[in-house]
Design a protein around this motif. Structure first.
Motif, PDB file in Angstrom:
ATOM      1  N   THR A 123       0.841  -1.189   0.000  1.00 55.14           N
ATOM      2  CA  THR A 123       0.000   0.000   0.000  1.00 55.14           C
ATOM      3  C   THR A 123       0.880   1.244   0.000  1.00 55.14           C
ATOM      4  OG1 THR A 123      -1.736  -1.148   1.251  1.00 55.14           O
ATOM      5  CG2 THR A 123      -1.839   1.255   1.166  1.00 55.14           C
ATOM      6  N   ILE A 124       0.658   2.118  -0.975  1.00 56.67           N
ATOM      7  CA  ILE A 124       1.377   3.389  -1.023  1.00 56.67           C
ATOM      8  C   ILE A 124       0.486   4.465  -0.430  1.00 56.67           C
ATOM      9  CG2 ILE A 124       0.592   3.939  -3.380  1.00 56.67           C
ATOM     10  CD1 ILE A 124       3.381   5.207  -3.855  1.00 56.67           C
ATOM     11  N   SER A 125       1.081   5.356   0.342  1.00 60.28           N
ATOM     12  CA  SER A 125       0.332   6.451   0.938  1.00 60.28           C
ATOM     13  C   SER A 125       1.240   7.662   1.036  1.00 60.28           C
ATOM     14  CB  SER A 125      -0.220   6.068   2.305  1.00 60.28           C
ATOM     15  OG  SER A 125       0.822   5.774   3.206  1.00 60.28           O
ATOM     16  N   GLY A 126       0.631   8.812   1.280  1.00 57.35           N
ATOM     17  CA  GLY A 126       1.425  10.025   1.362  1.00 57.35           C
ATOM     18  C   GLY A 126       0.869  10.999   2.368  1.00 57.35           C
ATOM     19  N   ASN A 127       1.737  11.869   2.820  1.00 59.24           N
ATOM     20  CA  ASN A 127       1.359  12.966   3.693  1.00 59.24           C
ATOM     21  C   ASN A 127       2.030  14.202   3.124  1.00 59.24           C
ATOM     22  OD1 ASN A 127       1.174  14.925   5.725  1.00 59.24           O
ATOM     23  ND2 ASN A 127       1.173  13.392   7.342  1.00 59.24           N
ATOM     24  N   ASN A 128       1.320  14.924   2.261  1.00 55.85           N
ATOM     25  CA  ASN A 128       1.999  16.024   1.577  1.00 55.85           C
ATOM     26  C   ASN A 128       2.235  17.217   2.490  1.00 55.85           C
ATOM     27  OD1 ASN A 128      -0.606  16.921   1.624  1.00 55.85           O
ATOM     28  ND2 ASN A 128      -0.885  16.968  -0.597  1.00 55.85           N
ATOM     29  N   ALA A 129       1.551  17.254   3.643  1.00 58.92           N
ATOM     30  CA  ALA A 129       1.851  18.305   4.620  1.00 58.92           C
ATOM     31  C   ALA A 129       3.242  18.110   5.214  1.00 58.92           C
ATOM     32  CB  ALA A 129       0.803  18.314   5.721  1.00 58.92           C
ATOM     33  N   LYS A 130       3.656  16.848   5.285  1.00 63.30           N
ATOM     34  CA  LYS A 130       4.979  16.517   5.822  1.00 63.30           C
ATOM     35  C   LYS A 130       5.968  16.159   4.714  1.00 63.30           C
ATOM     36  CE  LYS A 130       3.382  14.827  10.316  1.00 63.30           C
ATOM     37  NZ  LYS A 130       3.422  13.698  11.285  1.00 63.30           N
ATOM     38  N   ASN A 131       5.500  16.214   3.464  1.00 65.21           N
ATOM     39  CA  ASN A 131       6.352  15.853   2.324  1.00 65.21           C
ATOM     40  C   ASN A 131       6.908  14.437   2.471  1.00 65.21           C
ATOM     41  OD1 ASN A 131       5.950  18.326   1.092  1.00 65.21           O
ATOM     42  ND2 ASN A 131       7.777  19.249   1.998  1.00 65.21           N
ATOM     43  N   MET A 132       6.029  13.510   2.837  1.00 69.98           N
ATOM     44  CA  MET A 132       6.424  12.128   3.049  1.00 69.98           C
ATOM     45  C   MET A 132       5.587  11.197   2.173  1.00 69.98           C
ATOM     46  SD  MET A 132       8.853  12.045   5.342  1.00 69.98           S
ATOM     47  CE  MET A 132       8.849  10.311   5.810  1.00 69.98           C
ATOM     48  N   VAL A 133       6.204  10.122   1.727  1.00 72.47           N
ATOM     49  CA  VAL A 133       5.510   9.050   1.023  1.00 72.47           C
ATOM     50  C   VAL A 133       5.935   7.737   1.677  1.00 72.47           C
ATOM     51  CG1 VAL A 133       5.201   7.856  -1.173  1.00 72.47           C
ATOM     52  CG2 VAL A 133       5.423  10.321  -1.134  1.00 72.47           C
ATOM     53  N   TYR A 134       4.996   6.817   1.772  1.00 67.73           N
ATOM     54  CA  TYR A 134       5.255   5.555   2.451  1.00 67.73           C
ATOM     55  C   TYR A 134       4.891   4.373   1.553  1.00 67.73           C
ATOM     56  CZ  TYR A 134       4.878   8.896   6.283  1.00 67.73           C
ATOM     57  OH  TYR A 134       5.029   9.989   7.090  1.00 67.73           O
TER      58      TYR A 134
END
Length: 119
Positions: A69-80
């Motif tokens: 599963t790919i996910s992101g948090n663009n507020a933190k500029n992170m992708v997982y």
């Protein structure tokens, strides 16, 4: 340009899980999408998954669908990348990459993180 740094790789037994992280910095506002690509020893680079920067669309390679599963948090500029039910054939260096707005291909890459799955 966007700079990318991956982390979270390691050694895990088959059936186990790992979570990869990718920290983006720089001109992240120019990003359209982020992705994970892997390269196993002696093999070509293989697309794994991608997510739009807004997070509203994802796409997976058939080989990982239902397990990763790919996910992101663009507020933190992170992708997982959450990887479950890992198999020995998932062993590879995993790279984070960015596709810039207006471009068809990934334009910047991280240094990669090693994932090794033992049988």
């Amino acid at each position: 340009q966007v700079q990318l740094v991956e982390s979270g790789g390691g050694l895990v037994q088959a059936g186990g899980s790992l979570r990869l992280s990718c920290a983006a910095s720089g001109r992240t506002f120019s990003s359209a999408a982020m992705g994970w690509i892997r390269q196993a020893p002696g093999k070509e680079r293989e697309f794994v998954a991608t997510i739009t920067w807004s997070g509203d669309s994802t796409y997976y390679a058939d080989s990982v669908k239902g397990r990763f599963t790919i996910s992101g948090n663009n507020a933190k500029n992170m992708v997982y990348l959450q990887m479950n039910s890992l198999k020995p054939e998932d062993t590879a260096i995993y790279y984070c990459a960015v596709r810039y707005k207006g471009k068809a291909n990934f334009g910047s890459w991280g240094q990669g993180t090693q994932v090794t799955v033992s049988s």
